[in-house]
Design a protein around this motif. Sequence first.
Motif, PDB file in Angstrom:
ATOM      1  N   ASP A  71      -1.255   1.018   7.613  1.00 54.37           N
ATOM      2  CA  ASP A  71      -0.680   0.960   6.264  1.00 54.37           C
ATOM      3  C   ASP A  71      -0.336  -0.478   5.861  1.00 54.37           C
ATOM      4  N   GLU A  73       0.222  -4.285   4.629  1.00 50.14           N
ATOM      5  CA  GLU A  73      -0.287  -5.618   4.961  1.00 50.14           C
ATOM      6  C   GLU A  73      -0.901  -5.671   6.371  1.00 50.14           C
ATOM      7  N   LYS A  76      -4.632  -6.051   6.616  1.00 48.54           N
ATOM      8  CA  LYS A  76      -5.359  -7.279   6.241  1.00 48.54           C
ATOM      9  C   LYS A  76      -5.474  -8.214   7.442  1.00 48.54           C
ATOM     10  N   GLY A 105      -2.759  -2.583  -2.909  1.00 42.19           N
ATOM     11  CA  GLY A 105      -3.527  -3.822  -2.936  1.00 42.19           C
ATOM     12  C   GLY A 105      -3.967  -4.285  -1.555  1.00 42.19           C
ATOM     13  N   ALA A 106      -3.148  -4.035  -0.556  1.00 36.41           N
ATOM     14  CA  ALA A 106      -3.529  -4.466   0.794  1.00 36.41           C
ATOM     15  C   ALA A 106      -4.802  -3.731   1.226  1.00 36.41           C
ATOM     16  N   ASP A 109      -7.833  -4.860  -0.894  1.00 37.88           N
ATOM     17  CA  ASP A 109      -8.279  -6.207  -0.471  1.00 37.88           C
ATOM     18  C   ASP A 109      -9.132  -6.111   0.787  1.00 37.88           C
ATOM     19  N   THR A 129      -3.793   2.962  -5.869  1.00 35.63           N
ATOM     20  CA  THR A 129      -2.758   3.998  -5.992  1.00 35.63           C
ATOM     21  C   THR A 129      -1.365   3.397  -6.148  1.00 35.63           C
ATOM     22  N   THR A 130      -1.289   2.061  -6.272  1.00 39.46           N
ATOM     23  CA  THR A 130      -0.006   1.413  -6.598  1.00 39.46           C
ATOM     24  C   THR A 130      -0.132   0.761  -7.968  1.00 39.46           C
ATOM     25  N   LYS A 142     -11.443 -10.483  -5.998  1.00 38.77           N
ATOM     26  CA  LYS A 142     -10.903 -11.270  -4.867  1.00 38.77           C
ATOM     27  C   LYS A 142     -10.636 -10.309  -3.725  1.00 38.77           C
ATOM     28  N   LYS A 151      -1.698 -16.622   3.970  1.00 33.28           N
ATOM     29  CA  LYS A 151      -2.073 -15.415   3.235  1.00 33.28           C
ATOM     30  C   LYS A 151      -3.486 -15.532   2.651  1.00 33.28           C
ATOM     31  N   THR A 169      -1.377   9.255  -9.558  1.00 37.23           N
ATOM     32  CA  THR A 169      -0.991   8.867  -8.193  1.00 37.23           C
ATOM     33  C   THR A 169       0.369   8.137  -8.177  1.00 37.23           C
ATOM     34  N   SER A 172       4.493   9.301  -6.872  1.00 36.02           N
ATOM     35  CA  SER A 172       4.910   9.371  -5.454  1.00 36.02           C
ATOM     36  C   SER A 172       5.175   7.992  -4.853  1.00 36.02           C
TER      37      SER A 172
END
Length: 368
Positions: A71, A73, A76, A105-106, A109, A129-130, A142, A151, A169, A172
Amino acid sequence: MTVTRIGVGGTSTPYDVVVGNGILGELPALVGERAQRVAVIHPDTLEEKARPVCEILRTAGYDVFPLPVPDGEAAKDVSVAADLWARLGQAAFTRTDVIVGVGGGATTDLAGFVAATWLRGVRAILVPTTLLGMVDAAVGGKTGINTAEGKNLVGAFHPPAGVVCDLDTLPSLPREDYIGGLAEVIKAGFIADPVILDLVEADPEAATRPDGAHTRELIERAIAVKAEVVSADLRESGRREILNYGHTLGHAIERAENYTFRHGYAISIGMVFAAELARLDGRIDAALVARHRRILESVGLPVRYRADAWPALRDTIRVDKKTRGATLRFVVLDDVAAPAILAGPSDALLAQAYQAVSGVAPDAPDTD
Ligand SMILES: NC(=O)c1ccc[n+]([C@@H]2O[C@H](COP(=O)([O-])OP(=O)(O)OC[C@H]3O[C@@H](n4cnc5c(N)ncnc54)[C@H](O)[C@@H]3O)[C@@H](O)[C@H]2O)c1
Ligand SMILES: O=C(O)C(=O)C[C@@H](O)[C@H](O)[C@H](O)COP(=O)(O)O
Ligand SMILES: [Zn+2]
């Protein structure tokens, strides 16, 4: 509710960001007829969000491979990418097959990065979903992973073949993550769309809710800003740098916190730092800096960081991607919707701006 399609160009394969409720049915048409296999990369904690995606694609006749990853970060990381490359190889994934990224986003990406690198590039379709994923991370191509040094230091520009923002989505999503996404929405307001700022100021509490009166407008306006900018400059040779507002210090904070600090929270602090820099450089007045603090704080975003972190943050900033040689470069504002680059600020100016963010002189112990 209507479906909105926001076009993204600037590439040989333009695509749409589709926004609406209950719109996962858009996926089979995006995957298309040439694909046989579809890998669905998703956080292992978000199986319930990946399941309907897998079911729709299976019903449409594809061989679907759900690929859970760590889950947030933690995904990545090169070890996670390497594991996915192995799993794609084992599934005999070809150039006509498709990767779907489902999550924040993590995750998108990472999924985008794996799509960019597998067989030197296969199509990626992203299902953010965020809030942050919808308004920013999934749009613009990107992709990347982190290294110990900083980063997103490894990555590729690899635009998706489509982005499906299913607003169903969002309820939740933990409130803190929703608020983190608001930092990128507010960023879009400061760099390009003042109406976003007006809408947040009119009712900050409503802005923190997926069912807020202006939520859909805020989302669509922020996507429109991102779509316009990346269409003009996919590879960040100029205009795209404005999307990095607040990110120079923000990324350094994320590294200092070992990537356990929400991206949006870090860039919220980074935007206040950039505003203080612009004020010290004579570009904006104290009232606009105060507006940054007021808007960000009104939705629950942090605007301060500890004073004793400055030496480490200062070191990390050196490897920011906007740096050229020894010249540090910051996105700043000359006004709302008038972004500019401040190149080569002195160490003293940077330390003074940081002092305004930490509330404590850089050399003094933090007594907070
Ligand atoms: N590529 C880009 O242009 C770009 C732009 C902005 C940010 N980013 C990157 O995006 C990342 C931050 O993204 P984020 O804020 O989405 O964080 P994230 O991906 O870590 O997701 C945050 C948390 O929300 C959970 N979650 C996701 N969707 C959920 C849902 N619908 N319901 C319940 N829980 C849900 C996730 O499992 C995770 O625990 C950072 O790595 C940042 O660097 C990339
Ligand atoms: O899309 C962009 O360009 C951005 O800068 C958007 C940022 O919000 C995002 O966090 C991005 O991942 C930062 O990119 P980086 O090149 O500074 O790693
Ligand atoms: Zn960002």
